[in-house]
Design a protein around this motif. Structure first.
Motif, PDB file in Angstrom:
ATOM      1  N   LEU A   1      74.200 -54.898  47.664  1.00 31.53           N
ATOM      2  CA  LEU A   1      74.170 -54.492  49.070  1.00 31.53           C
ATOM      3  C   LEU A   1      74.339 -52.985  49.212  1.00 31.53           C
ATOM      4  O   LEU A   1      73.737 -52.363  50.098  1.00 31.53           O
TER       5      LEU A   1
ATOM      6  N   THR B   1      80.904 -53.688  51.892  1.00 33.34           N
ATOM      7  CA  THR B   1      79.989 -54.669  51.294  1.00 33.34           C
ATOM      8  C   THR B   1      80.726 -55.750  50.513  1.00 33.34           C
ATOM      9  O   THR B   1      80.094 -56.697  50.041  1.00 33.34           O
TER      10      THR B   1
ATOM     11  N   ILE C   1      71.889 -53.454  55.550  1.00 33.96           N
ATOM     12  CA  ILE C   1      72.592 -54.305  54.589  1.00 33.96           C
ATOM     13  C   ILE C   1      71.904 -55.657  54.441  1.00 33.96           C
ATOM     14  O   ILE C   1      72.058 -56.331  53.416  1.00 33.96           O
ATOM     15  N   ASP C   2      71.112 -56.075  55.432  1.00 33.12           N
ATOM     16  CA  ASP C   2      70.453 -57.386  55.396  1.00 33.12           C
ATOM     17  C   ASP C   2      69.004 -57.319  54.929  1.00 33.12           C
ATOM     18  O   ASP C   2      68.335 -58.354  54.870  1.00 33.12           O
TER      19      ASP C   2
END
Length: 297
Positions: free
Chosen positions: A268, A126, A278-279
């Motif tokens: 994140l 991250t 993660i998005d």
């Protein structure tokens, strides 16, 4: 004040697996040393804001012992943040890793498929998108020119990849041992060169400097004036300011701090630990980020 619903990590750290408290899920930061880590404050602030009754502690694991320690872990671990010197070991330990983790050679986040002791781990880095987010928060959306990365370790690899993602036209990696800089440059591919740190100077086309030297690069020679508009990322945040950060501040040039990077990569991680991608933003993420930022002050 301690609130029983949100376990607070004690000061200090454990040389063996931290004992289980009252939290429903367990998390920790792994490294050596790790007693100085600000990750518990950051992560616990996020879980309080999200209403999650989770634990987050520090676990000191010396180099070379990550796999043995985690293979023997007990019940209840959701995942781990990973810091030096264990990021390459975490990459080897994970059953599945992201493209960013593989390219950088570093995993800073391990997420288990379940709370069972033998559950496989997924590995992510991250730091790379965290750096990009930290730059965006400062209004720095693009690097228009050459990027200089000081250091050739795992953090340097992440900084170099982030600089590529931000559009740097060329990346020069500088390390005390030039063979390490050259090895990193070769791994990252076209447009990246490796050089010796003793030869580092700023150029008119320098648009970005990423200082990943532990404690901050110490000015040992005349590096020249800070180019107009050139941004600095200083991965070190204690003591502050680092010598380069002070030079940049004197020149009124933009500085992204190690705490900026720490904050945004941690956001994140919180997404990943919660089972999201993660998005995928957290619920009320803006408020969560501000709670985490306040925990750093």
């Amino acid at each position: 004040m301690t609130n029983e619903r949100y376990p607070v990590v004690p000061e200090g750290f454990n040389d063996s697996e931290p004992p289980r408290g009252i939290g429903s899920q367990r998390l920790a930061v792994l490294g050596d040393p790790v007693g100085h880590s600000r990750s518990p404050q950051l992560q616990l602030a996020a879980y309080r804001a999200l209403g999650r009754r989770w634990e987050y502690s520090r676990w000191r694991i010396p180099a070379g012992q990550l796999a043995a320690a985690l293979d023997a872990r007990s019940q209840g671990w959701r995942g781990f943040s990973v810091t030096a010197p264990l990021k390459a070991e975490a990459l080897a330990f994970a059953s599945e890793v992201s493209a960013d983790a593989r390219r950088s050679g570093a995993v800073n986040t391990l997420v288990f498929d379940s709370l069972e002791p033998g559950a496989p781990a997924r590995g992510e880095n991250t730091d790379i998108p965290g750096i990009v987010r930290a730059f965006g928060e400062r209004g720095l959306e693009r690097i228009e020119g050459v990027a200089h990365v000081l250091g050739a370790g795992e953090t340097a690899a992440s900084v170099a990849i982030a600089a590529q993602r931000l559009g740097a036209s060329r990346i020069e990696v500088y390390a005390r041992r030039p063979e390490r800089a050259e090895a990193l440059a070769e791994r990252l591919g076209d447009g990246v060169t490796g050089r010796t740190l003793a030869d580092w100077v700023l150029g008119d086309d320098t648009a970005f400097v990423g200082d990943t030297v532990p404690g901050g690069y110490v000015l040992a020679n005349d590096i020249g004036p800070v180019p107009a508009g050139a941004a600095l990322l200083s991965a070190a945040y204690h003591p502050w300011p680092t010598p380069l950060a002070e030079r940049w501040q004197d020149a009124s040039a933009p500085v992204v701090t190690g705490l900026d990077m720490l904050l945004h990569q941690a956001v994140l991680q919180v997404r990943l630990f919660g089972g999201d991608t993660i998005d995928e933003p957290l619920p009320n993420e803006a408020e969560v980020v501000e709670a985490m930022r306040a925990a750093l002050s």
